[in-house]
Design a protein around this motif. Structure first.
Motif, mmCIF file in Angstrom:
data_model
loop_
_atom_site.group_PDB
_atom_site.id
_atom_site.type_symbol
_atom_site.label_atom_id
_atom_site.label_comp_id
_atom_site.label_asym_id
_atom_site.label_seq_id
_atom_site.Cartn_x
_atom_site.Cartn_y
_atom_site.Cartn_z
ATOM 1 N N GLU A 163 0.835 -1.202 0.000
ATOM 2 C CA GLU A 163 0.000 0.000 0.000
ATOM 3 C C GLU A 163 0.869 1.251 0.000
ATOM 4 O O GLU A 163 1.467 1.596 1.023
ATOM 5 C CB GLU A 163 -0.911 0.031 1.237
ATOM 6 N N ARG A 164 0.959 1.890 -1.127
ATOM 7 C CA ARG A 164 1.651 3.180 -1.203
ATOM 8 C C ARG A 164 0.632 4.319 -1.146
ATOM 9 O O ARG A 164 0.909 5.393 -0.626
ATOM 10 C CB ARG A 164 2.470 3.249 -2.499
ATOM 11 N N ARG A 165 -0.573 4.054 -1.672
ATOM 12 C CA ARG A 165 -1.665 5.024 -1.650
ATOM 13 C C ARG A 165 -2.867 4.405 -0.952
ATOM 14 O O ARG A 165 -3.309 3.308 -1.323
ATOM 15 C CB ARG A 165 -2.036 5.451 -3.075
ATOM 16 N N LEU A 166 -3.413 5.109 0.030
ATOM 17 C CA LEU A 166 -4.513 4.563 0.816
ATOM 18 C C LEU A 166 -5.826 4.588 0.041
ATOM 19 O O LEU A 166 -6.096 5.498 -0.743
ATOM 20 C CB LEU A 166 -4.671 5.342 2.118
ATOM 21 N N VAL A 195 3.713 -1.281 3.944
ATOM 22 C CA VAL A 195 3.628 0.158 3.660
ATOM 23 C C VAL A 195 5.026 0.776 3.725
ATOM 24 O O VAL A 195 5.933 0.210 4.336
ATOM 25 C CB VAL A 195 2.681 0.852 4.667
ATOM 26 N N GLN A 199 4.320 6.581 9.153
ATOM 27 C CA GLN A 199 3.143 7.442 9.002
ATOM 28 C C GLN A 199 2.039 6.716 8.236
ATOM 29 O O GLN A 199 0.864 6.786 8.612
ATOM 30 C CB GLN A 199 3.521 8.729 8.262
ATOM 31 N N LYS A 200 2.411 6.038 7.171
ATOM 32 C CA LYS A 200 1.413 5.300 6.393
ATOM 33 C C LYS A 200 0.870 4.125 7.204
ATOM 34 O O LYS A 200 -0.320 3.796 7.118
ATOM 35 C CB LYS A 200 2.040 4.822 5.079
ATOM 36 N N LYS A 201 1.720 3.501 7.996
ATOM 37 C CA LYS A 201 1.256 2.403 8.858
ATOM 38 C C LYS A 201 0.249 2.913 9.881
ATOM 39 O O LYS A 201 -0.793 2.273 10.115
ATOM 40 C CB LYS A 201 2.448 1.758 9.572
ATOM 41 N N ALA A 203 -1.696 5.531 9.646
ATOM 42 C CA ALA A 203 -2.933 5.895 8.960
ATOM 43 C C ALA A 203 -3.751 4.652 8.596
ATOM 44 O O ALA A 203 -4.979 4.620 8.785
ATOM 45 C CB ALA A 203 -2.612 6.709 7.706
ATOM 46 N N LEU A 204 -3.080 3.629 8.069
ATOM 47 C CA LEU A 204 -3.799 2.414 7.676
ATOM 48 C C LEU A 204 -4.366 1.699 8.903
ATOM 49 O O LEU A 204 -5.492 1.183 8.862
ATOM 50 C CB LEU A 204 -2.855 1.479 6.910
ATOM 51 N N THR A 235 5.865 -1.956 8.062
ATOM 52 C CA THR A 235 6.618 -1.076 7.179
ATOM 53 C C THR A 235 7.612 -1.943 6.402
ATOM 54 O O THR A 235 7.884 -3.093 6.782
ATOM 55 C CB THR A 235 7.393 -0.007 7.960
#
Length: 248
Positions: A163-166, A195, A199-201, A203-204, A235
């Motif tokens: 997942e690079r884009r949510l 991810v 930060q992305k982790k 958010a997901l 990550t």
């Protein structure tokens, strides 16, 4: 180990060519960094010489993809390259590299999948199947196709999602339902979401936490801890440090 004879060196070189072509037969194309990981090379020049040789043989082609952000060199398999590594189990002719079909998003996602695959393979996982290939489509009847499947050293099959884009909450709700049904049907046991960063982790994880139920056969099924435990978010760096032997 020092290879003492010309025949030894030639066989080792041919083995490298087979490794690369078999990888690209499944992945179609890749970049320099990923192929360094594939071979565990320490020296860039070693890979450069290998790629140059295989390109001159007409088995791969080089292409420079340009976007607003950067230029990236890619190497993709040709039809002649595929022919070298076809085997009796192949029911269809795999896709050759067609640079005109590339987009920035598909490129990033494709390379993310390769990194996740190689990271797990170098920890003992095996049997990678791309979710968009006929091998997967012929074997699994599921609503949502993961990016790939791989088998852990203990024999458990897991699904991989990079997942690079949510996506939206509603989309994840639908995807979770599909994965849980796949587990019920014993297609795979867990789902690894990979991810780029913390930060992305974060958010997901928050998105997943807001999903309280999934819809299966028009029925609302509340998500319990046993359901949530199917999904693991890592990550890229955490995946590299994950001990599959002790994984549960």
């Amino acid at each position: 180990m020092l290879l003492n004879t010309h025949s030894d060196r030639r066989e080792r070189n041919n083995e490298k060519i087979r490794i690369l072509l078999n990888f690209l037969k499944e992945e179609t194309y890749s970049d320099f960094k990923t192929m360094m990981t594939l071979f565990k090379f320490k020296n860039h020049s070693t890979l450069s010489r290998l790629l140059s040789k295989i390109e001159k043989m007409g088995l791969i082609q080089k292409y420079i993809f340009e976007s607003r952000a950067a230029k990236i060199s890619l190497w993709g398999i040709t039809s002649d390259g595929i022919a070298v590594v076809l085997n009796p189990d192949d029911k269809t002719f795999p896709a050759r590299f067609e640079p005109s079909r590339l987009t920035g998003w598909s490129l990033d996602h494709h390379l993310d999948n390769q990194l996740a695959r190689l990271t797990l393979e170098q920890k003992g996982a095996a049997g990678w199947i791309n979710g968009d290939r006929s091998t997967f489509l012929n074997q699994y009847n599921v609503k949502h196709r993961p990016d790939g499947l791989i088998t852990l050293p203990d024999g458990r099959v897991i699904a991989i999602e990079t997942e690079r884009r949510l996506k939206t909450k509603a989309r994840y709700q639908s995807i979770m339902a599909s994965h849980l049904l796949a587990r019920t049907n014993k297609h795979w046991m867990h789902v690894f979401y990979v991810v780029p960063d913390e930060q992305k982790k974060r958010a997901l994880t928050l998105l997943f936490d807001t999903i309280k139920h999934v819809i299966v056969n028009n029925q609302h099924v509340p998500l319990e801890e046993k359901h949530r435990n199917v999904f693991r978010i890592y990550t890229t760096e955490e995946l590299k440090n994950l001990e599959l032997i002790h994984y549960a």
